[in-house]
Design a protein around this motif. Structure first.
Motif, PDB file in Angstrom:
ATOM      1  N   GLY B  28       0.819  -1.216   0.000  1.00  0.00           N
ATOM      2  CA  GLY B  28       0.000   0.000   0.000  1.00  0.00           C
ATOM      3  C   GLY B  28       0.842   1.250   0.000  1.00  0.00           C
ATOM      4  N   ASP B  29       1.311   1.634  -1.158  1.00  0.00           N
ATOM      5  CA  ASP B  29       2.032   2.902  -1.231  1.00  0.00           C
ATOM      6  C   ASP B  29       1.565   3.674  -2.468  1.00  0.00           C
ATOM      7  OD1 ASP B  29       3.229   1.643  -3.348  1.00  0.00           O
ATOM      8  OD2 ASP B  29       5.129   1.312  -2.357  1.00  0.00           O
ATOM      9  N   SER B  30       2.059   4.897  -2.584  1.00  0.00           N
ATOM     10  CA  SER B  30       1.574   5.760  -3.658  1.00  0.00           C
ATOM     11  C   SER B  30       1.983   5.239  -5.040  1.00  0.00           C
ATOM     12  CB  SER B  30       2.098   7.179  -3.457  1.00  0.00           C
ATOM     13  OG  SER B  30       3.499   7.154  -3.440  1.00  0.00           O
ATOM     14  N   LYS B  31       3.140   4.556  -5.119  1.00  0.00           N
ATOM     15  CA  LYS B  31       3.605   4.030  -6.414  1.00  0.00           C
ATOM     16  C   LYS B  31       2.633   2.950  -6.915  1.00  0.00           C
ATOM     17  CE  LYS B  31       7.430   1.715  -8.650  1.00  0.00           C
ATOM     18  NZ  LYS B  31       8.371   0.631  -8.426  1.00  0.00           N
ATOM     19  N   THR B  32       2.238   2.086  -5.983  1.00  0.00           N
ATOM     20  CA  THR B  32       1.295   1.019  -6.353  1.00  0.00           C
ATOM     21  C   THR B  32      -0.031   1.623  -6.800  1.00  0.00           C
ATOM     22  OG1 THR B  32       2.307  -0.360  -4.685  1.00  0.00           O
ATOM     23  CG2 THR B  32       0.192  -1.094  -5.529  1.00  0.00           C
ATOM     24  N   ALA B  33      -0.481   2.607  -6.025  1.00  0.00           N
ATOM     25  CA  ALA B  33      -1.759   3.246  -6.359  1.00  0.00           C
ATOM     26  C   ALA B  33      -1.699   3.890  -7.729  1.00  0.00           C
ATOM     27  CB  ALA B  33      -2.096   4.278  -5.296  1.00  0.00           C
ATOM     28  N   SER B  34      -0.589   4.586  -8.022  1.00  0.00           N
ATOM     29  CA  SER B  34      -0.486   5.254  -9.321  1.00  0.00           C
ATOM     30  C   SER B  34      -0.363   4.236 -10.453  1.00  0.00           C
ATOM     31  CB  SER B  34       0.694   6.230  -9.335  1.00  0.00           C
ATOM     32  OG  SER B  34       1.884   5.533  -9.105  1.00  0.00           O
ATOM     33  N   THR B  35       0.286   3.087 -10.177  1.00  0.00           N
ATOM     34  CA  THR B  35       0.384   2.038 -11.206  1.00  0.00           C
ATOM     35  C   THR B  35      -1.004   1.482 -11.525  1.00  0.00           C
ATOM     36  OG1 THR B  35       2.551   1.444 -10.347  1.00  0.00           O
ATOM     37  CG2 THR B  35       1.517  -0.131 -11.815  1.00  0.00           C
ATOM     38  N   TYR B  36      -1.769   1.207 -10.461  1.00  0.00           N
ATOM     39  CA  TYR B  36      -3.135   0.703 -10.669  1.00  0.00           C
ATOM     40  C   TYR B  36      -3.963   1.718 -11.457  1.00  0.00           C
ATOM     41  CZ  TYR B  36      -3.248  -3.623  -7.971  1.00  0.00           C
ATOM     42  OH  TYR B  36      -3.070  -4.914  -7.558  1.00  0.00           O
ATOM     43  N   LEU B  37      -3.829   2.974 -11.071  1.00  0.00           N
ATOM     44  CA  LEU B  37      -4.604   4.023 -11.741  1.00  0.00           C
ATOM     45  C   LEU B  37      -4.203   4.132 -13.217  1.00  0.00           C
ATOM     46  CD1 LEU B  37      -6.673   6.333 -11.421  1.00  0.00           C
ATOM     47  CD2 LEU B  37      -4.751   7.859 -10.926  1.00  0.00           C
ATOM     48  N   GLY B  38      -2.888   4.130 -13.454  1.00  0.00           N
ATOM     49  CA  GLY B  38      -2.392   4.238 -14.828  1.00  0.00           C
ATOM     50  C   GLY B  38      -2.865   3.084 -15.696  1.00  0.00           C
ATOM     51  N   MET B  39      -2.749   1.864 -15.165  1.00  0.00           N
ATOM     52  CA  MET B  39      -3.164   0.677 -15.931  1.00  0.00           C
ATOM     53  C   MET B  39      -4.678   0.674 -16.164  1.00  0.00           C
ATOM     54  SD  MET B  39      -0.773  -1.122 -17.025  1.00  0.00           S
ATOM     55  CE  MET B  39       0.326   0.230 -17.252  1.00  0.00           C
ATOM     56  N   THR B  40      -5.420   1.138 -15.156  1.00  0.00           N
ATOM     57  CA  THR B  40      -6.882   1.209 -15.322  1.00  0.00           C
ATOM     58  C   THR B  40      -7.239   2.179 -16.443  1.00  0.00           C
ATOM     59  OG1 THR B  40      -7.142   0.776 -12.968  1.00  0.00           O
ATOM     60  CG2 THR B  40      -9.054   1.663 -14.097  1.00  0.00           C
ATOM     61  N   LEU B  41      -6.547   3.316 -16.457  1.00  0.00           N
ATOM     62  CA  LEU B  41      -6.820   4.311 -17.504  1.00  0.00           C
ATOM     63  C   LEU B  41      -6.466   3.759 -18.890  1.00  0.00           C
ATOM     64  CD1 LEU B  41      -5.569   7.599 -15.788  1.00  0.00           C
ATOM     65  CD2 LEU B  41      -7.932   6.977 -16.306  1.00  0.00           C
ATOM     66  N   ILE B  42      -5.298   3.111 -18.977  1.00  0.00           N
ATOM     67  CA  ILE B  42      -4.862   2.566 -20.278  1.00  0.00           C
ATOM     68  C   ILE B  42      -5.824   1.480 -20.748  1.00  0.00           C
ATOM     69  CG2 ILE B  42      -3.063   1.154 -21.389  1.00  0.00           C
ATOM     70  CD1 ILE B  42      -1.012   2.761 -19.726  1.00  0.00           C
ATOM     71  N   MET B  43      -6.160   0.564 -19.851  1.00  0.00           N
ATOM     72  CA  MET B  43      -7.033  -0.551 -20.246  1.00  0.00           C
ATOM     73  C   MET B  43      -8.456  -0.081 -20.552  1.00  0.00           C
ATOM     74  SD  MET B  43      -5.171  -3.151 -20.489  1.00  0.00           S
ATOM     75  CE  MET B  43      -6.309  -4.494 -20.637  1.00  0.00           C
ATOM     76  N   SER B  44      -8.842   1.052 -19.971  1.00  0.00           N
ATOM     77  CA  SER B  44     -10.175   1.591 -20.273  1.00  0.00           C
ATOM     78  C   SER B  44     -10.176   2.339 -21.600  1.00  0.00           C
ATOM     79  CB  SER B  44     -10.630   2.550 -19.164  1.00  0.00           C
ATOM     80  OG  SER B  44     -10.629   1.907 -17.935  1.00  0.00           O
ATOM     81  N   ALA B  45      -9.077   3.073 -21.837  1.00  0.00           N
ATOM     82  CA  ALA B  45      -9.032   3.914 -23.035  1.00  0.00           C
ATOM     83  C   ALA B  45      -8.698   3.129 -24.302  1.00  0.00           C
ATOM     84  CB  ALA B  45      -8.010   5.027 -22.836  1.00  0.00           C
ATOM     85  N   LEU B  46      -7.906   2.062 -24.158  1.00  0.00           N
ATOM     86  CA  LEU B  46      -7.416   1.344 -25.341  1.00  0.00           C
ATOM     87  C   LEU B  46      -8.532   0.808 -26.252  1.00  0.00           C
ATOM     88  CD1 LEU B  46      -4.686   0.772 -26.585  1.00  0.00           C
ATOM     89  CD2 LEU B  46      -4.601  -1.376 -25.340  1.00  0.00           C
ATOM     90  N   PRO B  47      -9.529   0.101 -25.716  1.00  0.00           N
ATOM     91  CA  PRO B  47     -10.586  -0.374 -26.629  1.00  0.00           C
ATOM     92  C   PRO B  47     -11.346   0.764 -27.298  1.00  0.00           C
ATOM     93  CG  PRO B  47     -11.138  -0.891 -24.347  1.00  0.00           C
ATOM     94  CD  PRO B  47      -9.739  -0.397 -24.354  1.00  0.00           C
ATOM     95  N   LEU B  48     -11.528   1.865 -26.559  1.00  0.00           N
ATOM     96  CA  LEU B  48     -12.230   3.007 -27.151  1.00  0.00           C
ATOM     97  C   LEU B  48     -11.399   3.606 -28.285  1.00  0.00           C
ATOM     98  CD1 LEU B  48     -13.469   4.709 -23.859  1.00  0.00           C
ATOM     99  CD2 LEU B  48     -14.784   3.276 -25.401  1.00  0.00           C
ATOM    100  N   LEU B  49     -10.081   3.683 -28.063  1.00  0.00           N
ATOM    101  CA  LEU B  49      -9.193   4.211 -29.105  1.00  0.00           C
ATOM    102  C   LEU B  49      -9.179   3.298 -30.329  1.00  0.00           C
ATOM    103  CD1 LEU B  49      -6.156   5.408 -26.964  1.00  0.00           C
ATOM    104  CD2 LEU B  49      -7.673   6.853 -28.311  1.00  0.00           C
ATOM    105  N   LEU B  50      -9.161   1.986 -30.085  1.00  0.00           N
ATOM    106  CA  LEU B  50      -9.128   1.032 -31.204  1.00  0.00           C
ATOM    107  C   LEU B  50     -10.414   1.110 -32.031  1.00  0.00           C
ATOM    108  CD1 LEU B  50      -7.557  -2.075 -29.430  1.00  0.00           C
ATOM    109  CD2 LEU B  50      -6.536  -0.765 -31.278  1.00  0.00           C
ATOM    110  N   ILE B  51     -11.542   1.092 -31.331  1.00  0.00           N
ATOM    111  CA  ILE B  51     -12.821   1.140 -32.048  1.00  0.00           C
ATOM    112  C   ILE B  51     -12.991   2.508 -32.711  1.00  0.00           C
ATOM    113  CG2 ILE B  51     -15.347   1.049 -31.770  1.00  0.00           C
ATOM    114  CD1 ILE B  51     -14.791  -0.966 -29.430  1.00  0.00           C
ATOM    115  N   GLY B  52     -12.619   3.558 -31.984  1.00  0.00           N
ATOM    116  CA  GLY B  52     -12.708   4.916 -32.541  1.00  0.00           C
ATOM    117  C   GLY B  52     -11.809   5.076 -33.752  1.00  0.00           C
ATOM    118  N   GLY B  53     -10.582   4.542 -33.658  1.00  0.00           N
ATOM    119  CA  GLY B  53      -9.640   4.635 -34.770  1.00  0.00           C
ATOM    120  C   GLY B  53     -10.152   3.905 -36.002  1.00  0.00           C
ATOM    121  N   LEU B  54     -10.721   2.734 -35.782  1.00  0.00           N
ATOM    122  CA  LEU B  54     -11.266   1.940 -36.891  1.00  0.00           C
ATOM    123  C   LEU B  54     -12.456   2.683 -37.525  1.00  0.00           C
ATOM    124  CD1 LEU B  54     -10.538  -0.822 -38.086  1.00  0.00           C
ATOM    125  CD2 LEU B  54     -12.316  -1.836 -36.675  1.00  0.00           C
ATOM    126  N   GLY B  55     -13.296   3.241 -36.669  1.00  0.00           N
ATOM    127  CA  GLY B  55     -14.450   4.009 -37.160  1.00  0.00           C
ATOM    128  C   GLY B  55     -14.018   5.218 -37.960  1.00  0.00           C
TER     129      GLY B  55
END
Lengths: 200, 63
Positions: B28-55
């Motif tokens: 439980g430290d800030s590095k772990t929290a920021s890693t989780y946050l970063g990965m959540t953002l990437i994994m959330s945005a990636l499918p939208l970017l892929l579908i948006g890019g294809l569209g």
């Protein structure tokens, strides 16, 4: 309307500019497939990044585990990138200089084979040093991510070789060639990302 | 007893540091929290970017 008339009706010809913009089914299918593959690898990389960040003691690779060969793999990365460039040049020459284009495609395939072979040599060395799937999280993630990429590279090399042999035999199907290229470019572009995340 | 348990649970939500004991988060430290946050953002945005890019690509190619 009789069933015979359906088959004897002439096809509707699209204007030339429209047909040029049409995306062949094989290419579209490959693009969608690659999109799913991107998500697959993103999930693996995400799990790896979190495991790396949450490792106890903050030391990665874990103590007692061998270090990955960064320099040798950098050369291997260059070989794979060269393969992508050669294939791109081969594609550019396909409509004008067919023989030269075929040589470029062959060179791209050879670079791909060299990449996979060097990866194999690297794996054997790492296994001898004690890095296995069960030795640590480090080993598990390494073999899972790099191995999955290598599997994709092998499939892409087989596909490219099949397309190359067909082209040599005078059976050039542009859409098949483009679809295979899409897959190979995916394999090529993905690797530097894996290298940066897993090796460095 | 139930009221005390409920009050204790509510009180715990006011102490975010206690959330660090999550067994899945390991550290439980800030590095772990920021890693989780970063990965959540990437994994959330990636499918939208892929579908948006294809569209977007299809939209650009339409006759």
């Amino acid at each position: 309307m009789s069933s015979q008339s359906i088959f004897t009706e002439p096809r509707i010809a699209l204007p030339a500019e429209n047909s040029a913009k049409r995306v062949p089914n094989s290419v579209l299918g490959m693009i969608i497939f690659v999109a799913t593959e991107i998500m697959f690898f993103a999930a693996l990389m995400s799990a790896h990044t979190i495991a790396k960040a949450t490792v106890l003691g903050g030391v990665w690779p874990p103590p007692g585990q061998p270090r990955l060969p960064v320099e040798r793999t950098a050369i291997n990365t260059a070989i794979l990138l060269l393969s992508g460039i050669l294939l791109w040049i081969g594609n550019r020459r396909m409509s004008t200089k067919r023989e030269s284009a075929l040589r470029y495609v062959a060179a791209a395939i050879l670079c791909g084979i060299a990449f996979v072979s060097l990866q194999g040599v690297e794996w054997v060395a790492l296994l001898r040093e004690g890095l296995t799937m069960t030795s640590s999280n480090h080993g598990a993630f390494f073999y899972l991510i790099v191995g999955t990429h290598a599997l994709h590279a092998i499939v892409a090399i087989v596909a490219l070789t099949w397309v190359y042999l067909r082209m040599r035999g005078g059976k050039f199907v542009p859409s098949t060639f483009t679809a295979t290229q899409v897959f190979w470019y995916f394999v090529v572009v993905l690797w530097p990302v894996i290298y940066l995340r897993v090796y460095l | 007893m139930r009221i005390r348990t409920f009050a204790a649970a509510v009180a715990l939500t006011l102490i975010p540091a206690a959330g660090w004991s999550c067994p899945a988060c390991m550290v439980g430290d800030s590095k772990t929290a920021s890693t989780y946050l970063g990965m959540t953002l990437i994994m959330s945005a990636l499918p939208l970017l892929l579908i948006g890019g294809l569209g977007y690509w299809f939209w650009r190619r339409q006759p």
